[in-house]
Design a protein around this motif. Structure first.
Motif, PDB file in Angstrom:
ATOM      1  N   LEU A  87       0.850  -1.177   0.000  1.00  0.00           N
ATOM      2  CA  LEU A  87       0.000   0.000   0.000  1.00  0.00           C
ATOM      3  C   LEU A  87       0.889   1.232   0.000  1.00  0.00           C
ATOM      4  O   LEU A  87       1.939   1.252   0.633  1.00  0.00           O
TER       5      LEU A  87
ATOM      6  N   GLY B 145       3.818   8.014   1.083  1.00  0.00           N
ATOM      7  CA  GLY B 145       5.044   7.603   0.409  1.00  0.00           C
ATOM      8  C   GLY B 145       6.311   8.134   1.038  1.00  0.00           C
ATOM      9  O   GLY B 145       7.404   7.920   0.500  1.00  0.00           O
ATOM     10  N   HIS B 146       6.187   8.805   2.166  1.00  0.00           N
ATOM     11  CA  HIS B 146       7.388   9.429   2.717  1.00  0.00           C
ATOM     12  C   HIS B 146       8.228   8.521   3.595  1.00  0.00           C
ATOM     13  O   HIS B 146       9.254   8.925   4.111  1.00  0.00           O
TER      14      HIS B 146
ATOM     15  N   LEU C  66       7.971   4.918   2.436  1.00  0.00           N
ATOM     16  CA  LEU C  66       8.123   3.845   1.453  1.00  0.00           C
ATOM     17  C   LEU C  66       8.995   4.264   0.257  1.00  0.00           C
ATOM     18  O   LEU C  66       9.890   3.519  -0.158  1.00  0.00           O
TER      19      LEU C  66
ATOM     20  N   THR D  84       1.233  10.581   6.069  1.00  0.00           N
ATOM     21  CA  THR D  84      -0.098  10.349   6.627  1.00  0.00           C
ATOM     22  C   THR D  84      -0.006   9.570   7.931  1.00  0.00           C
ATOM     23  O   THR D  84       0.985   8.871   8.192  1.00  0.00           O
TER      24      THR D  84
ATOM     25  N   ASP E   7       6.830  10.359  15.635  1.00  0.00           N
ATOM     26  CA  ASP E   7       6.175  11.144  16.689  1.00  0.00           C
ATOM     27  C   ASP E   7       4.805  10.605  17.086  1.00  0.00           C
ATOM     28  O   ASP E   7       4.470  10.550  18.266  1.00  0.00           O
TER      29      ASP E   7
END
Ligand SMILES: Cc1cc2nc3c(=O)[nH]c(=O)nc-3n(C[C@H](O)[C@H](O)[C@H](O)COP(=O)(O)OP(=O)(O)OC[C@H]3O[C@@H](n4cnc5c(N)ncnc54)[C@H](O)[C@@H]3O)c2cc1C
Ligand code: FES
Ligand code: FES
Lengths: 158, 289, 777
Positions: free
Chosen positions: B30, B34-35, B37, B111, B124
């Motif tokens: 999924l 994308g930050h 992956l 996300t 975080d």
């Protein structure tokens, strides 16, 4: 695959490899080389563009993900042959030296100025934390953003 | 620094995404912001043959209130969470944690669902989601389950999400008025991730004693955790500096702390204690206000 | 006609900016040639290993691949990368590893494909069989018996040993009231220009011409180097430095990839481009600093420093780049700083280790020296219980003593060190700040005030200061065009310093024309006469001096012609407002254009005079300039975490006369940022086995906006007598002053705890630990 998106107001449709990064799409497919690559690892911000109005690091966005979106690059800042206030600010306040970080810096600053019209020095430093500049030590960049904010406030009659 | 080849699929609905997941099995991943992956793919540490983009699924981006809960879609960006007036009003701790992530560009893309699933030990959100006792909804072909935050993080970059599952949303009870909270992090000087991050929620009773507290800690160990020793040490005590310091001193108890060139495990443990003290103090101050 | 204003000394917006802020500037990666191939370099993951074999079969047949080269393919076909500085042991420096790799990131193979994605795909298919060897990353250990030897032919890891002896130092040590001894480290740094390196080469088969676009500070020197390595005549090689996105010394070099890509373009008959990735930049672009210094400082009770004796261990890395072993010399020669120290001596041991080569990085040897001098002054003050200001004043070279010959044999051109110090003290309000500091301590707050009075070398040359193939002179051509606009061709190669603006300011004023009427051209060896390049803050003081020589020649010619037209002696004439006018009476003038028309006309007004208005000059400086200043920072340390917070940062710099205040401020700001980065944040870390730990910007902490203070700038002005403009140079001043200033401030804050010295970078953890240990003791 085919990707349709708007770049600096111009609709485009291109056949691309799904793995193509947005920054390479902009530079190599759309021919807009104003967006730079400084680290291709999401850490320097040189590749920052606006994706639907928000600053993103285009080295970590697939062109495919941007399908249907609207992208603004440094080339799209000036309107009707006139520099955007942020460009004026960088020029006026000597916000750049080698200029390599500058397009990304300006795009990050535009995101900030879309959220707040009168940012403090601290807010500006914080808002630019995703962008590295190795030449200026940042002080003139901060002044450049303040200059632009003031100019934009004046134009908006605030 | 160029990803390998794959096919890109854009899921129109959760069902669509689940179908694609089923069809491509282990070859698929999924893709949310994308930050996490895409950087791994650029280093060719991940080479999925199929990417299923979930960010265009409207319900997965939504932030809403229903049934007395605040529900955050897994594909809501950090920026959306940090700036949602609903979240700021009723779930301020989560907004604070979201605003502390990376930089504005990262927050515009990354996300909450991606962050929780990736489970970076220095992320975080996990501290806040643990403290807020979020309920995480996992969907799979033919069903869904809800899992408590406390049962979600299993180990270094390992969560309860099973192959074929999709994290669709996280639900939280709103923070009651009168409960103070704070999220503070010590950012890594190079990456900006949390070298240590502490989320605290504190409510006081009429006499000003600590009625309850919840403390989530990230960055210190292989996975984020609830500092139950700290919570226990606070329970029923006066909300004064000495109590808080004594309780915070137990933040790192029993934790195998991580270390790198910027912070050894010993120093990280100390940072955790200092940040626990500071966040609890800030939460208490807010509870009193 | 409107009056043409003066430009020198004014706040002028830069001429280079419109293209940069509009995204239309052309950096190497923006140069587009049809049919360009992309190259990707495969690099060693091992610090030290023998290469048993390399299997490139799969890569060669991968989609889009045009060529794959390994070291074996190049053997005896091309030369090696040159090192022009003298050293006892200079190893062969191959373009691709020959049988052995010696540092993480060493190039092993290069793949050329239709695009970079495909080249990367293919590079992943190359199978290298390595036999890992023991590695050494600690330069002191590299000198020990039994240490792994990098270059077997030398038998050990010694690059060279330099000795500058002086028995007077030992005498001073024998009779001193006290001898202060300590060891300090200038850690290894990565220059990290925001534009990584990049090269595009285009071989033109029919004419045998090579054109290469490369991100460099030294296009002409690079042309010479490339021609030699590839065996080409220099007049068939054209090097273009397009827009260059920062250099800081890292691009004052000649790199493997520049030769490799050129070689490949010639081999394939197509343009080939290689763009460095940030990981490669951190592993395989030169690093800076990396010196360990052992110091002995004899002093009198009153704080007078009687001498300095130093031993340096300098880590050169695995190979020698262009100037690698030349850098430490500056550290030795400059370590007496602004002080009239009667004697000094030093020994420098330069060592091979399994790391990337070091070379020039902003300041190149002088930051190390200033750090030594300024830490020494604070050590002296600390040990003798004196105020650091007092110790500096006691030892300063007095302003009457200039030009001053130091005990190291340098001649400082001009200076007034007290003036800069006083100004800085005044701005910070020193007595008040000390009182506040004492008060803060009562409340458990650790506030520190750090002072650094630095002097540095700028305007490199003269040529004798530099190795033969990197001379110290600079060239400039000035051409007044037929329309009376001016073209300046300069041999320097600016990349952010703004000489398109400063040189235009100077030329415009000289000819009484508008700044917009001046075009400054640089960075193309086919257009610009041979030059040296931009480094060592020489652009203005040496390049600008060459410019003024050529300006003078063109002015002379114009005046001679005008004198016949105006019937006035040439020396009575001046240029103003686009006219040639009488000095005594500006109303008596003729339009500049009329004189230019005459100079280009079919009939020269002076018989025998050559037509045209064109002059080329080379300026060989008589000496270096020595800018100086005092920086003061005020910091507070959080004792719980060791985090350093800035309360003030004041920089008083003296760079002689100022052509462009805005640009000077920019240079100082950027320099301070890099100097603070050395003090607090940055360090290239290799583990003890030679593995590179700071391989990405996730680990290498280049500072971001919120990690730096607001700088308060001021100046004193002591003109240099060595060039007609009286300028000194400012490119490195900020870096040199700030590092010791910040370290002194932190140490000052921790002084009440009895902490004497902590090595850089002053990471919070180190401070926290020192505070904890001190409190325990
Ligand atoms: C420069 C930089 C700095 C950063 N700094 C911080 C920081 O300070 N603090 C911090 O917390 N984070 C930080 N991050 C991480 C960032 O927050 C990431 O965005 C986040 O960790 C992953 O979210 P994503 O949406 O990008 O996920 P993706 O990268 O899209 O996905 C991550 C993983 O989750 C899986 N996944 C995604 N969505 C789902 C889903 N709905 N269901 C199941 N699996 C899913 C993917 O398959 C993948 O394995 C930083 C990242 C970068 C690049
Ligand atoms: S190139 Fe994208 S962040 Fe550096
Ligand atoms: S201007 Fe050079 S990196 Fe910012």
């Amino acid at each position: 695959m085919r990707v349709n998106l708007t770049v600096n107001g111009q609709p485009r449709s291109d056949e691309i490899e799904p793995r193509l990064l947005l920054v390479h799409y902009l530079r190599d497919v759309a021919g807009l080389t104003g967006t730079h690559v400084g680290c291709e690892s999401t850490l320097c911000g040189a590749c920052t563009v606006l994706l639907d109005g928000k600053a993103v690091k285009s080295c970590t966005v697939l062109a495919a993900q941007a399908g249907g979106a609207s992208v603004t690059t440094v080339e799209g800042l000036a309107k009707d042959g006139k520099f955007h206030p942020i460009q004026d600010g960088f020029w006026e306040e000597h916000g750049l030296q080698c200029g390599y970080c500058t397009p990304g810096m300006m795009m990050a600053a535009v995101d900030l100025l879309s959220r707040t019209t009168n940012p403090s020095e601290d807010e500006i430093r914080h808002a630019l934390e995703g962008n590295l500049c190795r030449c200026t030590g940042y002080q003139h960049i901060i002044k450049a953003v303040q200059y632009a904010a003031e100019k934009m406030r004046a134009a908006a009659g605030r | 620094m160029f990803p390998g080849q794959f096919e890109y699929h854009r899921a129109a609905s959760i069902k669509d995404a689940l179908d694609l997941l089923k069809r491509y099995g282990d070859d698929a991943k999924l893709l949310s912001g994308g930050h996490s992956l895409i950087p791994m793919m650029k280093l060719r540490l991940a080479q999925p043959a199929h990417l299923i983009d979930v960010t265009k699924i409207a319900e997965m981006r939504a932030i809403s209130e229903s049934g007395g809960k605040i529900v955050i879609g897994a594909a809501a960006s950090h920026d959306a969470v940090a700036n949602s007036s609903l979240v700021r009003d009723k779930l301020g701790l989560l907004a604070e944690a979201a605003a502390a992530i990376g930089d504005v560009q990262v927050r515009n893309r990354g996300t909450i669902g991606g962050s929780l699933t990736h489970a970076d030990p220095a992320a975080d959100y996990p501290a806040a989601v643990l403290a807020l006792e979020g309920e995480i909804k996992l969907e799979r072909d033919g069903g869904a389950r809800t899992i408590k935050a406390a049962d979600f993080f299993l180990d270094l970059m390992t969560t309860a999400v099973q192959p074929g599952e999709l994290l669709s949303q996280i639900a939280f009870a709103p923070i009651p008025t009168g409960t103070g909270y704070s999220y503070q992090k010590y950012p890594h000087p190079a990456s900006g991730f949390a070298m240590v991050g502490v989320a605290a929620l504190v409510s006081l009773d009429r006499s000003g004693k600590i009625a309850s507290s919840r403390v989530g800690v990230t960055g210190l160990g292989a996975k984020a955790f609830r500092a139950s020793a700290v919570e226990a040490a606070l329970a029923g005590k006066a909300a004064d500096a000495a109590t808080i310091a004594a309780a915070a001193a137990r933040t790192a108890d029993g934790i195998d702390a991580l270390g790198d060139i910027h912070a050894s495990s010993e120093y990280r443990a100390e940072l955790a204690r200092v940040y626990a003290r500071r966040t609890i103090q800030a939460a208490v101050a807010r509870a009193k206000a | 006609m409107a009056v043409v204003p003066k430009f020198v000394g004014e706040r002028i917006k830069r001429r280079e900016d419109p293209r940069l802020i509009s995204g239309t500037a052309t950096y190497v990666d923006d140069v587009r040639l049809p049919d360009t191939l992309a190259a990707v370099v495969l690099r060693s993951p091992y610090p030290h290993a023998r290469i048993n074999s390399i299997d490139v079969a799969a890569a060669r047949s991968a989609p889009g691949v045009v060529a794959v080269l390994t070291g074996g393919d190049l053997k005896d076909k091309v030369g090696g990368i040159p090192c022009v500085a003298p050293a006892e042991h200079i190893p062969f420096h191959p373009l691709l590893a020959q049988g052995k790799v010696r540092f993480v990131g060493e190039s092993v193979a290069i793949v050329v494909a239709s695009d970079a994605y495909k080249a990367q795909d293919a590079a992943d298919l190359i199978d290298v069989d390595y036999n890992p060897l023991d590695a050494v990353s600690d330069p002191e250990k590299a000198l020990e018996d039994g240490a792994p030897v990098l270059h077997e032919e030398f038998g050990n890891n010694l690059v060279t040993r330099a000795l500058v002896p002086n028995p007077a130092v030992d005498e001073a040590i024998a009779k001193a009231d006290k001898v202060i001894k300590f060891r300090i480290v200038n850690q290894r740094l990565a220059p990290v220009p925001m534009e990584p390196r990049g090269v595009l080469a285009n071989w033109h088969q029919a004419s045998g011409h090579l054109t290469i676009w490369t991100s460099t500070q030294i296009p002409h020197l690079l042309r010479s180097g490339l021609a030699a390595v590839l065996g080409l005549p220099e007049n068939r090689v054209r090097v273009i430095a397009p827009e260059v996105g920062g250099g800081f010394g890292a691009k004052l070099n000649f790199y493997r990839e520049e030769a490799l890509v050129a070689y490949l373009s010639r081999m394939l008959g197509r343009p080939v481009k290689w763009i460095e990735r940030r990981r490669e930049n951190l592993a395989a672009t030169t690093h800076g600093r990396d010196q360990i210094t052992y110091l002995e400082v004899p002093v009198k009770k009153d704080g007078t420093v009687l001498g300095i004796k130093a031993k340096f261990i300098c880590d050169m890395g695995a190979y020698l780049q262009l100037l690698t072993p030349a850098i430490p010399g500056f550290s030795g020669l400059m370590m007496t700083g602004c002080y009239k120290i009667p004697a000094m001596s030093f020994e420098q041991v330069m060592v091979f280790t399994n790391k990337m080569a070091t070379d020039a990085y902003r300041g190149a040897g002088r930051p190390e020296a200033a750090y030594i001098a300024e830490r020494t002054m604070d050590m002296v003050a600390g040990e003798l219980g004196l105020d650091p200001v007092e110790v500096r004043r006691r030892n300063f070279i007095p302003k009457e003593a200039f030009p001053y010959a130091t005990c190291a044999g340098l001649v400082y051109d001009s200076g007034d060190y007290n003036a800069a110090l006083n100004k800085a003290l005044e701005i910070v309000d020193y007595p008040k700040m000390r009182a506040e500091q004492a008060d803060a301590l009562k409340h458990g707050r650790y506030v520190g005030i750090g002072i650094a009075s630095y002097v540095e070398i700028c305007g490199l040359g003269p040529s004798v200061m530099l190795p033969p193939k990197v001379p110290g002179w600079e060239s400039a051509t000035v051409r007044m065009e037929p329309d009376s606009r001016v073209t300046v061709l300069t041999g320097i190669s600016p990349h952010g310093q703004g000489q398109e603006t400063t040189f235009a300011q100077m030329a415009a004023d000289a000819f009484g024309i508008d700044i917009d009427d001046v075009a400054v051209v640089h960075g193309d060896t086919a257009i610009v006469q041979y030059g040296v390049g931009t480094f060592g803050s020489r652009g203005l003081s040496v390049g600008g001096a060459a410019l003024m020589m050529s300006v003078g020649k063109v002015q002379d010619k114009l005046k001679k012609i005008a004198s016949t037209m105006m019937e006035a002696p040439p020396d009575q004439l001046t240029f103003a407002n686009r006219t040639v006018a009488l000095k005594s009476d500006a109303a008596k003038s003729i339009p500049l254009q009329a004189v230019v028309d005459a100079a280009y006309g079919w009939k020269m007004p002076i018989p025998g005079m050559e037509p045209g208005l064109d002059a080329t000059s080379v300026f060989e400086p008589a000496g270096c300039t020595f800018p100086f200043g005092t920086h003061i920072s005020v910091v507070e340390i959080d004792p719980d975490t060791g985090v350093v917070k800035f309360l003030r940062y004041i920089a008083v710099d003296d760079c002689g006369n100022i052509i462009s205040p805005l640009l000077v401020a920019g240079q100082v700001h950027g320099g301070i940022a890099q100097g603070i980065a050395q003090a607090l944040y940055e360090e290239v870390v290799y583990d003890e086995n030679g593995q590179l730990v700071t391989a990405t910007l996730m680990d290498y902490a280049a500072p971001r906006a919120q990690m730096l203070p607001r700088y308060e700038l001021a100046h004193t002005v002591t003109p240099s007598p060595l060039n007609p403009m009286g300028v000194k140079g400012v490119g490195e001043a900020g870096t040199i002053g700030s590092t010791p200033c910040v370290v002194n401030a932190v140490m000052d804050a921790l002084k009440p705890l009895g902490i004497r010295h902590i090595d850089m970078p002053l990471r919070p953890e180190k401070l926290w630990r020192a505070i904890k240990d001190a409190k325990k003791a």
